[in-house]
Scaffold this motif. Structure first.
Motif, PDB file in Angstrom:
ATOM      1  N   LYS A  51     112.812  20.321 -85.741  1.00 29.20           N
ATOM      2  CA  LYS A  51     114.180  20.467 -86.247  1.00 29.20           C
ATOM      3  C   LYS A  51     115.161  20.712 -85.102  1.00 29.20           C
ATOM      4  N   SER A  52     114.856  21.697 -84.265  1.00 28.79           N
ATOM      5  CA  SER A  52     115.788  22.026 -83.179  1.00 28.79           C
ATOM      6  C   SER A  52     115.902  20.887 -82.183  1.00 28.79           C
ATOM      7  N   VAL A  53     114.769  20.303 -81.810  1.00 32.95           N
ATOM      8  CA  VAL A  53     114.805  19.245 -80.794  1.00 32.95           C
ATOM      9  C   VAL A  53     115.607  18.054 -81.312  1.00 32.95           C
ATOM     10  N   PHE A 100     123.061  27.822 -81.793  1.00 36.86           N
ATOM     11  CA  PHE A 100     121.656  27.687 -81.419  1.00 36.86           C
ATOM     12  C   PHE A 100     120.830  28.806 -82.019  1.00 36.86           C
ATOM     13  N   GLN A 101     119.532  28.534 -82.003  1.00 37.58           N
ATOM     14  CA  GLN A 101     118.614  29.367 -82.754  1.00 37.58           C
ATOM     15  C   GLN A 101     118.567  30.823 -82.304  1.00 37.58           C
ATOM     16  N   ASP A 102     118.530  31.063 -80.990  1.00 35.68           N
ATOM     17  CA  ASP A 102     118.265  32.423 -80.543  1.00 35.68           C
ATOM     18  C   ASP A 102     119.542  33.139 -80.104  1.00 35.68           C
ATOM     19  N   ALA A 182     124.045  24.056 -87.278  1.00 37.24           N
ATOM     20  CA  ALA A 182     123.690  25.467 -87.254  1.00 37.24           C
ATOM     21  C   ALA A 182     122.184  25.603 -87.373  1.00 37.24           C
ATOM     22  N   ASP A 183     121.563  26.108 -86.295  1.00 36.48           N
ATOM     23  CA  ASP A 183     120.109  26.220 -86.243  1.00 36.48           C
ATOM     24  C   ASP A 183     119.722  27.643 -86.625  1.00 36.48           C
ATOM     25  N   GLU A 184     119.308  27.826 -87.828  1.00 35.72           N
ATOM     26  CA  GLU A 184     118.986  29.149 -88.373  1.00 35.72           C
ATOM     27  C   GLU A 184     120.073  30.170 -88.038  1.00 35.72           C
TER      28      GLU A 184
HETATM   29 MG   LIG Z   1     113.939  25.544 -83.981  1.00 42.07          MG
END
Ligand SMILES: [Mg+2]
Ligand SMILES: Nc1ncnc2c1ncn2[C@@H]1O[C@H](COP(=O)(O)OP(=O)(O)OP(=O)(O)O)[C@@H](O)[C@H]1O
Ligand code: SF4
Lengths: 333, 336
Positions: A51-53, A100-102, A182-184
């Protein structure tokens, strides 16, 4: 309905490979999807499904070891992969917002939060220092940070994880993007703030006709806000359709397993995708079989020799599987 | 930050006292005789007189305290008098005196200090100017031919000692090309453009030898730090904001990468003074490195004690400077 609106984002046959010491990792494998203006697309899939990539590949924000080896990304009809430097920077800065996710590591530790927001505004909205500051404070209060004007001078480490995630969201929304990826975005937030952010995004989507891609593990959120759902598995889209349709008639064995592990569609927010039995697939090479086969209860001979393509099952709903849940037989395609 | 600095400075006092005691004790154990270099015709009685006039008859603790008083009270007062022209007290006090030249050690050092400071200071500036861009480009274009050559050259620079580079420089640039003088003219006076150019010329080789050795090391640190930061998530966020590569790399990444490198530079400076000892010897620069060598060869204990102690002070001081710089550069560090 989708056919009548020209898509904001149109991705076709996107392929991204990581070159690692132990060989190529095909993290994104012929992914095609589109997002219309004002549409909210939810993306689900277990950890490592790409998903993120996929999202990073769109605007070429990949790590150095990754390479986009094929496919087409069109933003408002313009070919992103063929854009020159200036066009790409403008697209990233002005038209697309990324969360981003983090949230813990997404901000630069040595610059104030204010600077990290105004930097974007000054470059892409041609704002003066004072204007950018005012807008930055406005953005922070928009995402629910109190005492915003003063907090602009604080450094990221002075914010909690949830606060930092909200800062990242504020940066993403800074230039009123046409597309928000929007990644998580709400994983580090508590329920009230999460609801607040979701309400904010819904509101902006109406006001700005913003297209949104929302990656999440939370099927409850997907059911609540998405127009359409994309299910990813092993770097591929295995099923895709309007949210009601997909929840009512899940086609792919993987999607069905996901929905079964979910106690109720409107379950508590902490109901994340439970792991499905079996090992996650390896992404060693372009497969000539269905990647889900080792974990699937319905495997046919054909599943092991040919990777199914996505086929329409009606109502804008498509699936990549040889098995037909209606008949319990193989699809005739 | 200010309170932290003051506290660290106060902590440095007992540290330095302990170091001074160790230096004094070790050198005191060395068999040496201030009258050893005097002609044989001088009678034992006279020799004993000389020793007692130097205070050597006293027991060890008394001599140590005396040295402390001379070094920490008398010499600073003297310096203040020299700078301000005031007379503090009667102006007559016992000073740390060289056995060989009979002149005050501090005066010798002050006379030698400018040359060393120039060579070391310039070499550091040049090293930073060379190393930072090389480190940045090597990291940004990792495994490119630039990076490969940079790696090779800095490995070579890293492993070849300065006395060897110094000799190669002399053979190449003085003997063959005759661009620069091989011996530093210590009596040279700058009073015209030409003499200024000559001064630059005679400084180039000693400075470059030190600069290259430092740059080889520094560029590796810079590269490693840049590589580490280039793969951080915040870099992706910066790119996603539509910032140019120049801004992403030269502002976001570089600013973070400099934090450990600045610390290394600060901690490294006392070592450069050590390296300068050899370089000064090769090029005959009359700096404090050369003074130390003369002192050791002549068994001039007070001179060696003082210089060694000054090196210790430099190490403690630059440790403190490194800590303070770290706190200034990294907002996450707050010294309570
Ligand atoms: Mg991800
Ligand atoms: N830097 C990398 N080097 C090598 N392979 C990578 C790298 N980053 C990701 N991958 C591979 O790409 C695949 C997809 O990763 P991705 O981060 O897109 O998963 P995801 O669906 O976002 O998972 P999650 O839900 O945990 O965020 C992973 O299986 C992983 O093996
Ligand atoms: S294609 Fe075959 S193996 Fe793959 S999910 Fe469908 S039935 Fe299972």
């Amino acid at each position: 309905m989708r056919d009548t609106i020209a898509p904001l984002l149109d991705v076709a046959q996107l392929k991204t490979v990581f070159h690692t010491r132990s060989g190529a990792v095909h993290a994104v494998n012929s992914v095609s999807f589109s997002v219309a203006p004002g549409e909210l697309v939810g993306v689900v899939g277990e950890s490592g499904s790409g998903k993120s990539v996929t999202m990073m590949s769109l605007m070429n924000l990949l790590p150095r070891s990754a390479e986009i080896v094929g496919g087409e990304v069109l933003f408002e009809g313009r070919d992103v992969r063929a854009m020159n430097r200036a066009e790409l920077l403008r697209l990233r800065g002005r038209d697309v917002g990324f969360v981003f996710q983090d949230p813990m590591t997404s901000l630069n530790p040595v610059f104030t939060v204010g600077r990290q927001i105004t930097e974007r505004l000054r470059k892409h909205m041609n704002m003066s220092k004072a204007e950018a500051k005012m807008r930055a404070a406005e953005l922070l209060s928009l995402v629910g940070i109190s005492d915003a004007a003063r907090r602009l001078q604080d450094y990221p480490h002075q914010f909690s994880g949830g606060m930092r995630q909200r800062v990242v969201i504020a940066i993403a929304l800074a230039c009123d993007p046409k597309l928000l990826i929007a990644d998580e975005p709400t994983t580090a937030l508590d329920v009230t703030i999460q609801a607040q952010i979701i309400a904010l995004v819904r509101d902006l989507r109406q006001k700005l006709d913003m297209g949104i891609v929302w990656i999440t593990h939370d099927l409850g959120v997907v059911a609540g806000i998405a127009d359409r759902v994309i299910v990813m598995y092993a770097g591929q889209i295995v099923e895709q359709g309007p949210v009601r349709e997909l929840f009512a008639r899940p086609q792919h064995p993987y999607t069905r397993a996901l929905l079964e592990t979910l106690p109720s569609v409107t379950g508590a927010r902490s109901e994340r995708l439970r792991t499905i039995e079996g090992q996650p697939p390896s992404l060693g090479g372009a497969p000539d079989r269905c990647p889900f086969a080792p974990r699937c209860a319905h495997t046919f001979g054909r599943c092991l020799t040919e990777n199914p393509q996505r086929i329409e099952v009606g109502g804008g709903h498509d699936v990549a599987c040889w098995w037909d849940p209606q008949t319990g037989e193989m699809r005739h395609v | 930050m200010f309170a932290f600095t003051i506290r660290r400075l106060l902590f440095a006092i007992p540290t330095l006292l302990a170091i001074s005691f160790i230096i004094f004790a070790i050198l005191d154990l060395a068999p040496s005789d201030p009258t050893g270099n005097l002609p044989l015709t001088i009678s034992p009685e006279v020799r004993a007189q000389i020793r007692s006039s130097l205070g050597l008859d006293e027991p060890f603790p008394i001599r140590y305290l005396l040295w402390l008083k001379q070094f920490f009270i008398n010499e600073p007062l003297n310096l203040i008098e020299g700078w301000t022209g005031w007379t503090l007290g009667d102006g007559e006090r016992m000073r740390v005196t060289s056995w060989a030249t009979r002149s005050p050690v501090v005066d010798l050092i002050i006379e030698r200090m400018p040359q060393t400071l120039w060579v070391v200071g310039m070499s550091q500036v040049i090293a930073i100017v060379i190393a930072v861009p090389i480190g940045v480009i090597s990291a940004y274009k990792q495994y490119s031919w630039f990076d490969q050559i940079g790696t090779f050259v800095s490995m070579v620079g890293f492993s070849i000692p300065t006395f060897f580079t110094g000799l190669v420089f002399i053979v190449l640039f003085s003997v063959h090309l005759q661009w620069f003088p091989s011996i530093y003219d210590t009596n040279h006076v700058i009073d015209s453009w030409d003499s200024f150019v000559f001064q630059i010329k005679q400084m180039i080789m000693p400075t470059m030898v030190l600069a290259l050795a430092t740059a080889a090391q520094l560029s590796r640190y810079m590269r490693a730090s840049m590589l580490d930061n280039l793969q951080q998530d915040y870099v992706r966020t910066a790119r996603a904001k539509g910032l140019t590569e120049r801004v992403v790399v030269m502002i976001h990444v570089l600013r973070n990468s400099m934090i450990p490198v600045v610390t290394v530079i600060a901690l490294n400076i006392p070592t450069i003074f050590g390296g300068a000892i050899i370089t000064e010897q090769i090029f005959r620069v009359n700096g404090i490195g050369q003074l130390l060598i003369i002192g050791i060869q002549g068994a001039d204990i007070p001179l060696v004690q003082t210089l060694t102690f000054i090196f210790a002070v430099l190490i403690v001081l630059f440790n403190l400077i490194a800590d303070v710089l770290y706190g200034i550069l990294d907002p996450r560090i707050r010294y309570e």
